[in-house]
Design an enzyme around this catalytic site. Structure first.
Site, PDB file in Angstrom:
ATOM      1  N   SER A  69      -0.414  -3.017   9.964  1.00 49.06           N
ATOM      2  CA  SER A  69      -0.903  -2.829  11.378  1.00 49.06           C
ATOM      3  C   SER A  69       0.303  -2.382  11.970  1.00 49.06           C
ATOM      4  O   SER A  69       1.280  -2.956  11.920  1.00 49.06           O
ATOM      5  CB  SER A  69      -1.887  -3.995  11.842  1.00 49.06           C
ATOM      6  OG  SER A  69      -1.270  -4.848  11.990  1.00 49.06           O
ATOM      7  N   GLU A  72      -7.820   0.903  17.164  1.00 51.85           N
ATOM      8  CA  GLU A  72      -8.072   1.023  15.874  1.00 51.85           C
ATOM      9  C   GLU A  72      -9.035   0.152  15.470  1.00 51.85           C
ATOM     10  O   GLU A  72      -8.982  -1.054  15.484  1.00 51.85           O
ATOM     11  CB  GLU A  72      -6.855   0.930  14.803  1.00 51.85           C
ATOM     12  CG  GLU A  72      -7.088   1.281  13.554  1.00 51.85           C
ATOM     13  CD  GLU A  72      -6.038   0.852  12.154  1.00 51.85           C
ATOM     14  OE1 GLU A  72      -5.275  -0.053  12.674  1.00 51.85           O
ATOM     15  OE2 GLU A  72      -5.782   1.535  11.418  1.00 51.85           O
ATOM     16  N   GLU A 103      -2.529 -11.316   1.405  1.00 55.04           N
ATOM     17  CA  GLU A 103      -2.914 -12.747   1.079  1.00 55.04           C
ATOM     18  C   GLU A 103      -4.525 -12.739   0.930  1.00 55.04           C
ATOM     19  O   GLU A 103      -5.256 -13.684   0.641  1.00 55.04           O
ATOM     20  CB  GLU A 103      -2.469 -13.990   2.086  1.00 55.04           C
ATOM     21  CG  GLU A 103      -2.931 -13.746   3.171  1.00 55.04           C
ATOM     22  CD  GLU A 103      -1.972 -12.773   4.218  1.00 55.04           C
ATOM     23  OE1 GLU A 103      -1.625 -11.770   3.760  1.00 55.04           O
ATOM     24  OE2 GLU A 103      -2.133 -13.119   5.455  1.00 55.04           O
ATOM     25  N   LYS A 140       5.084  -8.478  -1.741  1.00 57.89           N
ATOM     26  CA  LYS A 140       4.606  -9.566  -0.971  1.00 57.89           C
ATOM     27  C   LYS A 140       3.117  -8.984  -0.564  1.00 57.89           C
ATOM     28  O   LYS A 140       3.141  -8.259   0.502  1.00 57.89           O
ATOM     29  CB  LYS A 140       5.267 -10.009   0.272  1.00 57.89           C
ATOM     30  CG  LYS A 140       4.832 -11.475   0.719  1.00 57.89           C
ATOM     31  CD  LYS A 140       3.493 -11.548   1.098  1.00 57.89           C
ATOM     32  CE  LYS A 140       2.995 -11.167   2.208  1.00 57.89           C
ATOM     33  NZ  LYS A 140       1.418 -11.030   2.728  1.00 57.89           N
ATOM     34  N   CYS A 149      -6.624   3.877   6.409  1.00 57.43           N
ATOM     35  CA  CYS A 149      -5.631   4.417   7.467  1.00 57.43           C
ATOM     36  C   CYS A 149      -5.641   5.706   7.782  1.00 57.43           C
ATOM     37  O   CYS A 149      -5.428   6.324   8.691  1.00 57.43           O
ATOM     38  CB  CYS A 149      -4.205   4.306   7.117  1.00 57.43           C
ATOM     39  SG  CYS A 149      -3.451   4.886   5.771  1.00 57.43           S
ATOM     40  N   PHE A 185      -4.062  -5.162   3.006  1.00 59.73           N
ATOM     41  CA  PHE A 185      -5.208  -5.363   2.331  1.00 59.73           C
ATOM     42  C   PHE A 185      -6.133  -4.265   1.784  1.00 59.73           C
ATOM     43  O   PHE A 185      -6.775  -4.175   0.682  1.00 59.73           O
ATOM     44  CB  PHE A 185      -6.248  -6.457   2.692  1.00 59.73           C
ATOM     45  CG  PHE A 185      -7.219  -5.769   3.777  1.00 59.73           C
ATOM     46  CD1 PHE A 185      -8.292  -5.018   3.556  1.00 59.73           C
ATOM     47  CD2 PHE A 185      -6.825  -5.614   5.298  1.00 59.73           C
ATOM     48  CE1 PHE A 185      -9.186  -4.441   4.157  1.00 59.73           C
ATOM     49  CE2 PHE A 185      -7.686  -4.811   6.112  1.00 59.73           C
ATOM     50  CZ  PHE A 185      -8.825  -4.476   5.757  1.00 59.73           C
TER      51      PHE A 185
END
Ligand code: NAD
Length: 500
Positions: free
Chosen positions: A226, A385, A176, A173, A281, A149
Site C-alpha cells: 500500500s 483505494e 504475514e 519478507k 493493484c 498479500f
C-alpha cells in the site's frame, strides 16, 4: 495447528522468540495456521546467511545461475496444482486465477533465464588512440523483497528471479496474511540446486522489515504494497543509503467512449473490477463514461451482469465461481464501510453486495459485486483505494474531462480506454499521467520483458519491476577505460583528459 517458520540457509528455522499471527482460510473464515512474526535476531540471521552466500553466488557464471532457474521453472510447473491450491487456501482467489498468477510469475523466471544475454555489458574499441572502454553489470549485493498479500507468488517472482540471476542473494519478507506459498517456492529453489543462503524467507511484520531497512549488509530493497507503507519503505531505505523501488496503491480508471462496443466494455469491466474480488493493484475501480447515453447503456448491462456473477470458494465447486472472498474479516468490514460511506455520500447504489451469503460458507469473508453510479470526485469512494469488488461509475462530457479526471487522481498505476477511434486512443495514451495504459485492454499488465510500474503516488523510485529496469535495479554499472601503452611514455596531464 501448523506453525509456519522461516527458511534460512536451505532449512526451515523456527524462532522461539517469535510472536505468532493467525493465518486464515478466507472462504471458511477459519484459522488454518500460525505464522511466526520473527524476532530481530532471526531476521538478522537471514540477512547474515545471504551475506555469507554472496561471494560464492556472485562469482558463479551467469549461465550456471540461469540453469538453476531453468530447473526451478520446471519444478514450479510440475508442482503448480499444489501451489495454486495453497494460494487459494490462504488468499481466497479462485483456482484458475491462482494458476494465472503462477503463469505470470513464471514469465519473469523465463526472462531471468536469459540473464547471460541481459547482463552483458557494452564495449567500445578505440574510444581514443589505443584506449578501449567497457561496462560491467555487477550484482548489487544482498537484496530484500517485501511483498503484499494479493499476489503471494507473482509479486515475489517480480523480484527474486532477476535478483538471483544477476548474482545477488536475497531475503524475502512475504505478507504475514498468506506466507505458505513463499515457503513452497523456497523449497523448490533448494531442490533446483540453489546453494545455501542464496534465497531466504523471513516471516514477520514491521519488526523484520525495519531490520531489513537498516541492516548494513542490505544494499537494495524492493517493495510492493500500500502507498503509506511504500512511502515509509522508500524514505527509510533511501535515508539508510540503500537503493529502493517501492510500488504502492492504485485507483484505476477505464474510460468508455461513446463509440466503444458496450458489450466489450461491460465484459472488460466485469473481469477487471470483480476478478480476484477487486484485490488487484491493476483492478479497474472507476468506469468513466463519456456522455449520459454511454453511461446509461453500460450501467444497465453491468447491473444484469453483476447480479448474475457467481461468488463462492475458490476450489471444490462443480462450477468454478467468478470470484472468491476477501482476504480477512477486517478487510471485509473495511470494504463494507466504504459501501455505507458511498451511500451516505449520495452516490447511487445500483448493485449492493453487502448482504451476500454463500451457502455452506457463511463465515467466509465474502462481499458481493457492488456497483455505484453518479459517483463524483469529492467522494471518498472515488478518492480512496477500496481494494474490494466495488465499481464506481463517473459520468463526464468528453475525453478531455476524462483525461483530467485520471490525471488529477493521487494514484497513477494503470488505466484503459475503450474506443474505436485511433485519434482518441492516441490522445489518451499521450496525455494521461499513468504508468500502464491499455487501449481496448482492461488490465494492461506488461509482459516480463517490459517493465511494470505506476506514476504519481503509485510508485516511488526511478526503476520499475522486471524487464530492463529489473536488471538495472539488481545490478550496478561499472565502466572501465583501459590503455596498454607500449612504453612508459605517459606524461602528467593537468587539464581534463580528452581524446585527440
Ligand atoms: P501492505 O502495505 O499492508 O503490506 C505490504 C507489506 O508490507 C507486507 O509484507 C507487510 O507485512 C508489510 N508492512 C505492513 N505494514 C508495515 C509497516 N507498518 N512497516 C513495515 N512493513 C509493513 O499491503 P497489503 O495489504 O498486503 O497489499 C495490498 C496493497 O498492495 C494495495 O494497496 C495494493 O494496491 C498494493 N499492491 C500494489 C501493487 C503495484 O504493483 N503497485 C501490486 C500489488 C499490490
Amino acid at each position: 495447528m501448523e506453525r509456519i517458520g522461516n527458511f534460512i540457509n536451505n532449512a526451515v528455522v523456527f524462532d522461539d522468540n517469535a510472536r505468532l499471527a493467525p493465518v486464515f482460510n478466507p472462504a471458511e473464515g477459519a484459522q488454518i495456521a500460525d505464522v511466526e512474526l520473527s524476532s530481530e535476531a532471526t531476521t538478522v540471521a537471514a540477512v547474515e546467511a545471504a551475506a555469507n552466500a554472496l561471494e560464492g553466488w556472485s562469482a558463479t557464471p551467469a549461465v550456471v545461475r540461469a540453469r538453476v532457474l531453468f530447473k526451478f521453472k520446471a519444478l514450479v510447473e510440475e508442482n503448480r496444482n499444489e501451489l495454486a491450491e495453497l494460494i487459494v487456501r490462504q488468499h481466497g482467489k479462485v483456482f484458475s486465477d491462482a494458476q494465472g498468477e503462477i503463469t505470470r510469475g513464471l514469465e519473469v523466471v523465463e526472462f531471468a533465464c536469459g540473464i547471460p544475454h541481459a547482463q552483458k555489458g557494452e564495449h567500445s574499441l578505440n574510444v581514443g588512440r589505443g584506449v578501449d572502454s567497457h561496462s560491467m553489470m555487477q550484482p548489487v549485493g544482498v537484496c530484500a523483497g517485501i511483498t503484499p498479500f494479493n499476489f503471494p507468488v507473482m509479486v515475489p517472482m517480480w523480484m527474486f528471479p532477476i535478483a538471483l540471476a544477476c548474482g545477488n542473494t536475497f531475503v524475502l519478507k512475504p505478507s504475514e496474511k498468506n506466507p505458505a506459498p513463499a515457503m513452497f517456492l523456497a523449497n523448490l529453489l533448494q531442490e533446483a540446486g540453489l546453494p545455501e543462503g542464496v534465497f531466504n524467507v523471513v516471516n514477520g511484520d514491521k519488526t523484520s522489515v525495519d531490520v531489513l531497512l537498516s541492516h548494513p549488509a542490505i544494499e537494495a530493497v524492493s517493495f510492493v504494497g500500500s502507498t503509506p507503507i511504500a512511502e515509509y519503505i522508500y524514505s527509510t531505505a533511501s535515508q539508510n543509503g540503500k537503493r529502493c523501488q517501492a510500488l504502492g496503491g492504485a485507483k484505476n480508471h477505464l474510460v468508455a467512449m461513446p463509440d466503444a462496443d458496450p458489450d466489450q466494455v461491460v465484459n472488460a469491466l466485469m473481469g477487471a473490477a470483480y476478478g480476484s474480488a477487486g484485490e488487484r493493484c491493476m483492478a479497474i475501480s472507476v468506469a468513466v463514461c463519456v456522455g449520459d447515453e454511454t453511461a446509461d447503456k453500460i450501467v444497465s448491462r453491468l447491473t444484469d451482469a453483476a447480479k448474475s456473477l457467481k461468488v463462492g470458494p475458490g476450489i471444490g465447486q462443480e462450477v468454478e465461481p467468478d470470484m472468491g472472498p476477501l482476504i480477512s474479516g477486517v478487510h471485509r468490514e473495511k470494504v463494507l464501510g466504504y459501501i455505507d460511506q458511498g451511500v451516505s455520500e449520495g452516490a447511487t447504489l445500483v448493485v449492493d453486495g453487502r448482504d451476500l451469503k454463500v451457502a455452506g460458507h457463511e463465515n467466509g469473508y465474502f462481499v458481493g459485486p457492488t456497483l455505484f453510479d453518479n459517483v463524483t470526485t469529492d467522494m471518498r469512494i472515488y478518492n480512496e483505494e477500496i481494494f474490494g469488488p466495488v465499481l464506481s461509475v463517473v459520468r463526464v462530457n468528453n475525453l478531455e474531462e476524462a483525461i483530467r479526471l485520471a490525471n488529477d487522481h493521487e494514484f497513477g498505476n494503470g488505466t484503459a480506454i475503450f474506443t474505436q477511434s485511433g485519434r482518441a486512443a492516441r490522445q489518451y495514451q499521450e496525455k494521461v499521467k499513468v504508468g500502464m495504459v491499455g487501449v481496448n485492454v482492461p488490465i494492461p499488465v506488461p509482459m516480463a520483458f517490459h517493465c511494470f510500474g505506476g506514476w504519481k503516488r503509485s510508485a516511488f523510485g526511478p526503476l520499475n519491476m522486471h524487464g530492463p529496469d529489473g536488471v538495472r535495479f539488481f545490478t550496478r554499472m561499472k565502466t572501465v577505460t583501459s590503455r596498454w601503452p607500449e612504453s612508459s611514455q605517459m606524461q602528467a596531464e593537468f587539464s581534463m583528459p580528452t581524446m585527440k
